[in-house]
Design a protein around this motif. Sequence first.
Motif, short mmCIF file in Angstrom:
data_model
loop_
_atom_site.label_atom_id
_atom_site.label_comp_id
_atom_site.label_asym_id
_atom_site.label_seq_id
_atom_site.Cartn_x
_atom_site.Cartn_y
_atom_site.Cartn_z
N SER A 1 0.83 -1.20 0.00
CA SER A 1 0.00 0.00 0.00
C SER A 1 0.87 1.25 0.00
O SER A 1 2.04 1.21 0.37
CB SER A 1 -0.91 0.00 1.24
N PRO A 2 0.27 2.38 -0.39
CA PRO A 2 1.03 3.64 -0.37
C PRO A 2 1.57 3.95 1.02
O PRO A 2 1.00 3.52 2.03
CB PRO A 2 -0.01 4.68 -0.80
N GLN A 3 2.72 4.66 1.07
CA GLN A 3 3.37 5.37 -0.01
C GLN A 3 4.40 4.46 -0.69
O GLN A 3 5.24 3.88 -0.02
CB GLN A 3 4.05 6.63 0.54
N ASP A 4 4.31 4.31 -2.02
CA ASP A 4 5.27 3.54 -2.79
C ASP A 4 5.40 2.10 -2.29
O ASP A 4 6.49 1.53 -2.28
CB ASP A 4 6.64 4.22 -2.79
N GLY A 5 4.29 1.51 -1.88
CA GLY A 5 4.30 0.13 -1.46
C GLY A 5 4.97 -0.14 -0.14
O GLY A 5 5.44 -1.26 0.12
N LYS A 6 5.02 0.83 0.75
CA LYS A 6 5.76 0.67 2.00
C LYS A 6 4.99 -0.12 3.07
O LYS A 6 5.58 -0.55 4.05
CB LYS A 6 6.13 2.05 2.56
N ALA A 7 3.68 -0.27 2.91
CA ALA A 7 2.88 -1.03 3.88
C ALA A 7 2.62 -2.42 3.32
O ALA A 7 2.06 -2.57 2.24
CB ALA A 7 1.57 -0.32 4.18
N PHE A 8 3.04 -3.45 4.06
CA PHE A 8 2.91 -4.84 3.62
C PHE A 8 1.73 -5.49 4.34
O PHE A 8 1.67 -5.46 5.58
CB PHE A 8 4.18 -5.64 3.94
N ASN A 9 0.82 -6.09 3.58
CA ASN A 9 -0.38 -6.68 4.16
C ASN A 9 -0.58 -8.10 3.64
O ASN A 9 -0.49 -8.34 2.43
CB ASN A 9 -1.62 -5.85 3.80
N SER A 10 -0.86 -9.03 4.54
CA SER A 10 -1.16 -10.41 4.17
C SER A 10 -2.51 -10.80 4.75
O SER A 10 -2.78 -10.58 5.94
CB SER A 10 -0.08 -11.36 4.70
N PHE A 11 -3.35 -11.43 3.92
CA PHE A 11 -4.64 -11.93 4.35
C PHE A 11 -4.75 -13.44 4.15
O PHE A 11 -5.85 -13.99 4.10
CB PHE A 11 -5.76 -11.20 3.60
#
Length: 298
Positions: free
Chosen positions: A62-72
Amino acid sequence: MTVAPREAPTPDSVDNDYLRKLVLKIYWDGAQYPSVLVPLGDFFGVGHARTVNFASLPLQMSPQDGKAFNSFFHMPFADGARFELTSECEAEDMWFYYYIDYDAFDELEEGFGRFHASWNRQCPTDGVEQGGQSNAEFLFGGENRDGHGNYTILDTTGRGHYIGCVLNITNLRDTSDWNWYGEGDDMIFIDGEPWPPRLHGTGTEDYFNTAWCPSQSYAAPYHGLTLPGGENWSGQISTYRFHVEDPISFTTSIKVTIEHGHANKRSDDLSSTAYWYADQPTPGLTLAPLDQRRPRQG
């Protein structure tokens, strides 16, 4: 999760590839060995120690520039879970933030598999010299009649189901000729079946649900091309395919492979993360040492 160096990085920082130097390990039910053993960036869906905004069903940056990593991904366990992040950075101290949410029940129903993920790399793949072949002969000629020499995405035993992968490619062929990297067929061998396997595809872009040598970024719930490469498909590519609606079940073993170029002719840098469920935590996953994980420039 999100992570960043405490000090603002510069182009000369030795740890700019920190997403390959941070390693995620997950253990289920008191197991001695991890069931997830993957560099952090690669686990969350993009290779080459890079980030980019994208959204799939199980993984997102997720923004900014893919800095937030999320796994579901669903990750059931019975007696306990342990998440570890280890750093092999050479100089940088890192900021690291995370949430882990879970539901607690009185008991776990029978039949839930344990989540797994592993990483692999071959740099370069074992291709052939072009020699006197024309560009068309080199890219499209020849036959592969047994699958030997294919790049391996997953090779495991036991009972479970394969739920997808991320494949990363650095195009190492230096030419002004048409230089598409993706004429490799996917071949998935279930329960030790001989060649030809029941699941035998027709080209890299076909397995990843794209078409006609894509060169544009794209993200959908189950497939995407997060890094499409540069002009003439040069440089770094990252693509994903998740088998959520179409899991590939196996009873005793599975070997997920793909050709590196038609008939394994190309010599590129390939790496991958595989995701699967197994009826028991799988012992013996390995991860290449740091000097074999560093991304190369495209």
